[in-house]
Motif scaffolding. Structure first.
Motif, PDB file in Angstrom:
ATOM      1  N   THR A  22      13.660 112.620 102.194  1.00  0.00           N
ATOM      2  CA  THR A  22      14.040 112.165 103.531  1.00  0.00           C
ATOM      3  C   THR A  22      15.523 111.839 103.550  1.00  0.00           C
ATOM      4  O   THR A  22      16.176 111.742 102.516  1.00  0.00           O
ATOM      5  CB  THR A  22      13.250 110.903 103.938  1.00  0.00           C
ATOM      6  OG1 THR A  22      13.517 109.867 102.992  1.00  0.00           O
ATOM      7  CG2 THR A  22      11.760 111.177 103.996  1.00  0.00           C
ATOM      8  N   SER A  23      16.035 111.641 104.759  1.00  0.00           N
ATOM      9  CA  SER A  23      17.429 111.236 104.916  1.00  0.00           C
ATOM     10  C   SER A  23      17.557 109.776 104.470  1.00  0.00           C
ATOM     11  O   SER A  23      16.549 109.079 104.295  1.00  0.00           O
ATOM     12  CB  SER A  23      17.840 111.377 106.384  1.00  0.00           C
ATOM     13  OG  SER A  23      17.210 110.376 107.161  1.00  0.00           O
ATOM     14  N   PRO A  24      18.780 109.279 104.317  1.00  0.00           N
ATOM     15  CA  PRO A  24      18.959 107.858 103.967  1.00  0.00           C
ATOM     16  C   PRO A  24      18.300 106.909 104.975  1.00  0.00           C
ATOM     17  O   PRO A  24      17.917 105.794 104.622  1.00  0.00           O
ATOM     18  CB  PRO A  24      20.476 107.679 103.956  1.00  0.00           C
ATOM     19  CG  PRO A  24      21.016 109.034 103.641  1.00  0.00           C
ATOM     20  CD  PRO A  24      20.065 109.992 104.313  1.00  0.00           C
ATOM     21  N   GLU A  25      18.132 107.368 106.210  1.00  0.00           N
ATOM     22  CA  GLU A  25      17.487 106.544 107.233  1.00  0.00           C
ATOM     23  C   GLU A  25      15.961 106.671 107.190  1.00  0.00           C
ATOM     24  O   GLU A  25      15.260 106.067 107.994  1.00  0.00           O
ATOM     25  CB  GLU A  25      17.978 106.936 108.637  1.00  0.00           C
ATOM     26  CG  GLU A  25      19.465 106.735 108.866  1.00  0.00           C
ATOM     27  CD  GLU A  25      20.297 107.901 108.330  1.00  0.00           C
ATOM     28  OE1 GLU A  25      19.806 109.055 108.289  1.00  0.00           O
ATOM     29  OE2 GLU A  25      21.438 107.650 107.920  1.00  0.00           O
ATOM     30  N   GLY A  26      15.442 107.503 106.291  1.00  0.00           N
ATOM     31  CA  GLY A  26      13.998 107.683 106.171  1.00  0.00           C
ATOM     32  C   GLY A  26      13.424 108.765 107.070  1.00  0.00           C
ATOM     33  O   GLY A  26      12.215 108.916 107.179  1.00  0.00           O
ATOM     34  N   LYS A  27      14.296 109.536 107.717  1.00  0.00           N
ATOM     35  CA  LYS A  27      13.821 110.603 108.608  1.00  0.00           C
ATOM     36  C   LYS A  27      13.549 111.866 107.795  1.00  0.00           C
ATOM     37  O   LYS A  27      14.189 112.118 106.786  1.00  0.00           O
ATOM     38  CB  LYS A  27      14.876 110.896 109.668  1.00  0.00           C
ATOM     39  CG  LYS A  27      15.108 109.733 110.604  1.00  0.00           C
ATOM     40  CD  LYS A  27      16.150 110.077 111.642  1.00  0.00           C
ATOM     41  CE  LYS A  27      16.374 108.899 112.570  1.00  0.00           C
ATOM     42  NZ  LYS A  27      17.364 109.207 113.602  1.00  0.00           N
ATOM     43  N   CYS A  29      13.553 115.694 106.504  1.00  0.00           N
ATOM     44  CA  CYS A  29      14.587 116.724 106.423  1.00  0.00           C
ATOM     45  C   CYS A  29      13.912 118.089 106.500  1.00  0.00           C
ATOM     46  O   CYS A  29      12.832 118.289 105.949  1.00  0.00           O
ATOM     47  CB  CYS A  29      15.346 116.614 105.100  1.00  0.00           C
ATOM     48  SG  CYS A  29      16.292 115.100 104.924  1.00  0.00           S
TER      49      CYS A  29
END
Length: 112
Positions: A22-27, A29
């Motif tokens: 996931t992205s650093p924000e938890g979203k 990819c």
């Protein structure tokens, strides 16, 4: 790119691939490719490692919870529960990614 734009831009194999990180924000990819590039290969390798680690963790959990096993401390059980949750998250992300590549039954029968 938004998810819909990625899906539309992907080559004919059914849309973007959900990556095993996931992205650093938890979203989540996504990758739009033909499945043969560096990132696709890296994602395949990471999924293989994640599944292998999950299998090893499951074996450890089975041994740790067997009737004959030495009782673990609360901290050790908490560690085990956290690692099992992480392994399940990774496995579900991979299953969801693979499931996105499989056409819905309704779509498959309509196309036939």
């Amino acid at each position: 790119m938004r998810r819909r734009e990625l899906y539309d831009a992907a080559p004919g194999w059914g849309g973007p691939r959900s990556l095993p990180w996931t992205s650093p924000e938890g979203k989540p990819c996504y990758l739009s490719s033909d499945g043969r590039g560096y990132l696709s290969t890296l994602a395949d390798s990471i999924e293989t490692v994640q599944l292998s680690m999950g299998q090893q963790l499951l074996e450890y959990a089975r041994d740790a919870t067997a009737p004959y096993a030495k009782t673990l401390s609360a901290t050790e059980y908490r560690w085990l529960a956290c690692r099992l949750a992480e392994a399940l998250r990774d496995a579900l992300r991979g299953a969801d990614s693979r499931g996105q590549c499989i056409p819905d039954q309704e779509e498959a029968t309509e196309d036939a």
